[in-house]
Scaffold this active site. Structure first.
Site, PDB file in Angstrom:
ATOM      1  N   GLU A   1     -40.366  55.295   7.718  1.00  0.00           N
ATOM      2  CA  GLU A   1     -40.364  56.647   7.162  1.00  0.00           C
ATOM      3  C   GLU A   1     -40.279  56.561   5.647  1.00  0.00           C
ATOM      4  O   GLU A   1     -39.574  55.708   5.094  1.00  0.00           O
ATOM      5  CB  GLU A   1     -39.188  57.461   7.696  1.00  0.00           C
ATOM      6  CG  GLU A   1     -39.284  57.820   9.172  1.00  0.00           C
ATOM      7  CD  GLU A   1     -40.442  58.761   9.477  1.00  0.00           C
ATOM      8  OE1 GLU A   1     -40.815  59.540   8.577  1.00  0.00           O
ATOM      9  OE2 GLU A   1     -40.962  58.708  10.606  1.00  0.00           O
TER      10      GLU A   1
ATOM     11  N   HIS B   1     -40.275  62.462  13.025  1.00  0.00           N
ATOM     12  CA  HIS B   1     -40.138  61.979  11.649  1.00  0.00           C
ATOM     13  C   HIS B   1     -38.729  61.516  11.297  1.00  0.00           C
ATOM     14  O   HIS B   1     -38.443  61.263  10.127  1.00  0.00           O
ATOM     15  CB  HIS B   1     -40.656  62.996  10.633  1.00  0.00           C
ATOM     16  CG  HIS B   1     -42.150  63.163  10.701  1.00  0.00           C
ATOM     17  ND1 HIS B   1     -43.026  62.105  10.651  1.00  0.00           N
ATOM     18  CD2 HIS B   1     -42.917  64.275  10.826  1.00  0.00           C
ATOM     19  CE1 HIS B   1     -44.264  62.554  10.744  1.00  0.00           C
ATOM     20  NE2 HIS B   1     -44.227  63.863  10.857  1.00  0.00           N
TER      21      HIS B   1
END
Length: 317
Positions: free
Chosen positions: A115, A271
């Protein structure tokens, strides 16, 4: 190169006849799960994937201090009841559903989902055992940017993790990328997955990613920012999207698309790297039960690491 890897010829298709996937279905959301505000515009909305898990135990958010070895509440019953402290997956297939299993060329798959667009913010890896069909271990670290000003970091983290409610954990635990790699190499070595003196390649294991971005683009960029050489174990990987395309003959542009094709609900927060890695591992698990064979899909040129050879002719670009 360590034993356990074979050069994969250029493939037009895998030899296994793909199982038939449903062409249409409806998944109705019945409860709210936190979703990152930075949802990619190239992926579909997560709303149709959110539903209660059919697992024997209720879904609980993962303790993000625990995943980094820093949980101090393991003796607190309320904390244990509220948060998950186990990254294992429950195999939602009965014995009859495993008849299509194939023997894999590799013993372990390292499911990686980074990420952070400017710099890497999160580095989660799940160790998936090809024989037990489950996650047997994990490595997870939040990463503190190397070149960013502190005010920019705070703004960056608030935008990325604030609405997920995990920004405090990030600030409490994040360490520089160089330290993350040092700790990761210790973790690999303790599990006999890697030894620098043996050439630095993985032993009987390979990274599995959802796309080529993580290892083709982002890790080399972050290594350059951190002033370090690209570690040799990042020289090849398996792009699950390419395997999915060649096995099922269906094009899925991302994790959510693959989960829709397989009628799998999203668990956790999209996410948040550790949750995405779990969901990718669930897709991997499902594909293996259907009979997929996972092979290396991309490999760097040892003499020119910036050059990447893609080993499947039919692939997601």
């Amino acid at each position: 190169m360590a034993t356990g890897f074979c050069r994969v010829p250029l493939l037009r298709r895998l030899v296994v006849s793909p199982p038939v996937l449903p062409f249409s279905y409806s998944l109705q959301p019945s409860r709210k799960i936190n979703i990152s505000a930075s949802l990619s515009t190239t992926e579909e909305s997560t709303s149709s994937l959110i539903q209660p898990t059919t697992s024997r135990t209720r879904w609980k958010p993962t303790c993000l201090y625990f995943t980094q070895g820093k949980c101090t509440k393991m003796d607190d019953p309320m904390h244990i009841d509220k948060f998950n402290h186990n990254c294992s997956l429950e195999l939602m297939q009965n014995a009859a559903g495993l008849k299509n299993l194939r023997q894999q060329e590799l013993e372990y798959f390292l499911v990686l989902d980074l990420e952070g667009k400017v710099e890497i913010l999160e580095f989660p890896v799940l160790l998936f055992d090809a024989k037990t069909m489950d996650v047997v271990d994990f490595f997870h670290r939040f990463v503190r940017p190397t070149k960013m000003h502190e005010d920019r970091i705070n703004e960056y983290i608030e935008g990325k993790y604030g609405k997920l409610g995990v920004d405090r954990v990030w600030h409490d635990t994040a360490i520089p990328f160089g330290e993350v790699i040092e700790q990761f190499e210790v973790w690999l070595g303790e599990r006999q997955l890697w030894r620098n003196e043996l050439g630095g390649c993985l032993n009987k294991a390979a990274f599995v990613t959802c796309g080529n971005w993580d290892l083709k683009t982002k890790v080399p960029q972050q290594c350059k920012v951190a002033g370090m050489k690209l570690p040799p174990y990042f020289m090849e990987w398996i792009n699950l999207k390419d395997v999915f395309l060649n096995f099922y003959k269906r094009r899925a542009k991302g994790m959510l698309s693959m989960m829709r094709e397989l009628q799998m609900p999203l668990l956790g927060s999209h996410h948040l790297g550790i949750d995405d890695a779990k969901n990718i591992a669930r897709v991997l698990q499902h594909m293996l039960t259907d009979g997929a064979l996972l092979q290396i899909t991309a490999r760097r040129n040892p003499r020119s690491p910036e050059k990447v050879e893609f080993l499947f002719e039919d692939r997601i670009v």
